[in-house]
Design a protein around this motif. Structure first.
Motif, PDB file in Angstrom:
ATOM      1  N   MET A  99       0.875  -1.101  -0.009  1.00  0.00           N
ATOM      2  CA  MET A  99       0.110   0.003   0.075  1.00  0.00           C
ATOM      3  C   MET A  99       0.930   1.170   0.019  1.00  0.00           C
ATOM      4  SD  MET A  99      -2.955  -0.878   2.536  1.00  0.00           S
ATOM      5  CE  MET A  99      -4.043  -2.373   2.326  1.00  0.00           C
ATOM      6  N   LYS A 100       0.885   1.707  -1.280  1.00  0.00           N
ATOM      7  CA  LYS A 100       1.925   2.937  -1.274  1.00  0.00           C
ATOM      8  C   LYS A 100       1.193   4.202  -1.165  1.00  0.00           C
ATOM      9  CE  LYS A 100       4.938   0.126  -4.339  1.00  0.00           C
ATOM     10  NZ  LYS A 100       5.573  -0.075  -5.564  1.00  0.00           N
ATOM     11  N   LEU A 101       1.612   5.285  -0.328  1.00  0.00           N
ATOM     12  CA  LEU A 101       1.119   6.609  -0.120  1.00  0.00           C
ATOM     13  C   LEU A 101       1.276   7.111  -1.636  1.00  0.00           C
ATOM     14  CD1 LEU A 101      -0.596   8.582   1.420  1.00  0.00           C
ATOM     15  CD2 LEU A 101       1.626   9.419   2.069  1.00  0.00           C
ATOM     16  N   GLU A 102       0.014   7.539  -2.281  1.00  0.00           N
ATOM     17  CA  GLU A 102      -0.027   8.168  -3.424  1.00  0.00           C
ATOM     18  C   GLU A 102      -0.285   9.898  -3.551  1.00  0.00           C
ATOM     19  OE1 GLU A 102       0.192   8.049  -7.782  1.00  0.00           O
ATOM     20  OE2 GLU A 102       0.772   6.628  -6.200  1.00  0.00           O
ATOM     21  N   VAL A 103      -1.471   9.966  -2.702  1.00  0.00           N
ATOM     22  CA  VAL A 103      -1.848  11.450  -2.780  1.00  0.00           C
ATOM     23  C   VAL A 103      -2.581  12.014  -1.424  1.00  0.00           C
ATOM     24  CG1 VAL A 103      -3.740  12.949  -3.656  1.00  0.00           C
ATOM     25  CG2 VAL A 103      -2.517  11.367  -5.171  1.00  0.00           C
ATOM     26  N   VAL A 104      -2.147  13.185  -1.057  1.00  0.00           N
ATOM     27  CA  VAL A 104      -2.632  13.478   0.156  1.00  0.00           C
ATOM     28  C   VAL A 104      -3.476  14.892  -0.429  1.00  0.00           C
ATOM     29  CG1 VAL A 104      -2.273  15.038   2.212  1.00  0.00           C
ATOM     30  CG2 VAL A 104      -0.699  12.975   1.621  1.00  0.00           C
ATOM     31  N   VAL A 105      -4.973  15.174  -0.086  1.00  0.00           N
ATOM     32  CA  VAL A 105      -5.667  16.036  -0.407  1.00  0.00           C
ATOM     33  C   VAL A 105      -5.397  17.404   0.202  1.00  0.00           C
ATOM     34  CG1 VAL A 105      -8.086  16.782  -0.829  1.00  0.00           C
ATOM     35  CG2 VAL A 105      -7.514  14.604  -1.101  1.00  0.00           C
ATOM     36  N   GLY A 122      11.389  14.805  -6.438  1.00  0.00           N
ATOM     37  CA  GLY A 122      11.897  13.336  -5.758  1.00  0.00           C
ATOM     38  C   GLY A 122      11.099  12.384  -4.771  1.00  0.00           C
ATOM     39  N   SER A 123       9.779  12.901  -4.750  1.00  0.00           N
ATOM     40  CA  SER A 123       8.620  12.184  -4.094  1.00  0.00           C
ATOM     41  C   SER A 123       7.993  11.232  -4.850  1.00  0.00           C
ATOM     42  CB  SER A 123       7.608  13.330  -3.466  1.00  0.00           C
ATOM     43  OG  SER A 123       6.573  12.796  -2.745  1.00  0.00           O
ATOM     44  N   ASP A 124       7.555  10.227  -4.141  1.00  0.00           N
ATOM     45  CA  ASP A 124       6.684   9.230  -4.727  1.00  0.00           C
ATOM     46  C   ASP A 124       5.093   9.610  -4.574  1.00  0.00           C
ATOM     47  OD1 ASP A 124       8.620   7.696  -5.739  1.00  0.00           O
ATOM     48  OD2 ASP A 124       8.924   6.346  -4.092  1.00  0.00           O
ATOM     49  N   ALA A 125       4.961  10.501  -3.611  1.00  0.00           N
ATOM     50  CA  ALA A 125       3.590  10.827  -3.362  1.00  0.00           C
ATOM     51  C   ALA A 125       3.329  12.409  -3.953  1.00  0.00           C
ATOM     52  CB  ALA A 125       3.311  10.720  -1.632  1.00  0.00           C
ATOM     53  N   SER A 126       1.886  12.593  -4.049  1.00  0.00           N
ATOM     54  CA  SER A 126       1.751  14.005  -4.643  1.00  0.00           C
ATOM     55  C   SER A 126       0.721  14.505  -3.620  1.00  0.00           C
ATOM     56  CB  SER A 126       1.084  13.754  -5.999  1.00  0.00           C
ATOM     57  OG  SER A 126       2.020  13.032  -6.648  1.00  0.00           O
TER      58      SER A 126
END
Length: 211
Positions: free
Chosen positions: A22-28, A64-68
Motif C-alpha cells: 500500500m503505497k501512499l499516492e496522494v494527500v488532499v 524526488g517524491s513518490d507521493a503527490s
C-alpha cells in the motif's frame, strides 16, 4: 492453494491473511483559491501532473517524491489552511535557498537542548535540522533534514536515491567521511569506490557507518 487465499493453521488456529503493498499516492490539500494555489506550487518547482479531463483535480508532486498532493474546488470539506505536511530533504540550507529564491518566506531551526533554536543543527545531526513554510492559504509544510535513517526504516538490501541532487549530496558526505578515514589511516585508499558504496548504503539504512 492460491497465494491470495486466506489460510487458517489448524494446529494453532492462526489465520494468515495475504498482504499487498500500500503505497501512499496522494494527500488532499484544502485550498480556497485553486488558481492561486496552482501558481504557488508551480513557483516552488513542484511538477504539475496530468489529471483526467473534467476531474476538477490539480495534482503536484514535490521533486524526488513518490507521493503527490491534490487540490480542487470540491475535494474536501476541511477548512483551507488546516493541512500540515512533512517533507524530507538531504540539505536543509539548499532547500531554504531554493524556497527563498521562489519568493517564499521560510524559517530554519533545530532541536536544541532547551527547545527549538534558530538555524540548522550546529553538528548537522540527522533529523535535527528543520524548516517551515506555508502556502497562501496557510497550509503548513515542515522540512526535515535526514541524512542517516533510523535503523529498521529502510530495507537494508536496497539503496536508492530520489534524484540526482540527493545522490550528489550523499556522494559529498561520503567523500568528506572518506577523507577523515584516510587521515586516520595515514594512507590513500585505492578501494575508495567500495568504501563510498558501503558508507552510502549504511547511511541510508541506519546501519553502523564505516570508519
Amino acid at each position: 492453494m492460491s497465494t491470495n487465499e486466506v489460510h487458517t493453521d489448524e494446529a494453532t488456529g492462526t489465520t494468515n491473511v495475504p498482504t499487498v503493498d500500500m503505497k501512499l499516492e496522494v494527500v488532499v490539500l484544502p485550498v480556497s483559491d485553486v488558481d492561486r494555489a496552482t501558481e504557488f506550487y508551480t513557483r516552488l518547482g513542484w511538477r504539475q501532473d496530468v489529471t483526467p479531463p473534467g476531474s476538477g483535480v490539480v495534482q503536484f508532486t514535490p521533486p524526488g517524491s513518490d507521493a503527490s498532493i491534490h487540490f480542487g474546488a470540491d475535494l474536501t470539506t476541511a477548512a483551507p489552511g488546516s493541512a500540515k505536511g512533512y517533507l524530507i530533504v538531504s540539505d536543509i540550507e539548499v532547500a531554504r535557498d531554493q524556497l527563498v529564491a521562489a519568493g517564499v518566506a521560510v524559517s530554519v531551526f533545530h532541536r536544541g537542548a532547551d527547545g527549538p533554536a534558530d538555524g540548522p543543527d550546529p553538528h548537522r545531526r540527522s533529523y535535527s535540522s528543520l524548516a517551515s513554510f506555508s502556502d497562501p492559504d496557510g497550509n503548513s509544510w515542515l522540512l526535515q533534514e535526514v541524512t542517516t535513517r533510523l535503523p529498521g526504516r529502510i530495507d537494508t538490501a536496497t539503496t536508492s536515491f530520489g534524484s540526482a541532487r540527493d545522490l550528489a549530496t550523499a556522494l559529498r558526505r561520503a567523500a568528506a567521511a572518506h577523507g577523515r578515514h584516510e587521515e586516520r589511516t595515514g594512507e590513500e585508499d585505492p578501494n575508495w569506490p567500495d568504501w563510498y558504496a558501503e558508507y552510502m548504503a549504511a547511511e541510508q539504512s541506519g546501519a553502523e557507518l564505516p570508519t
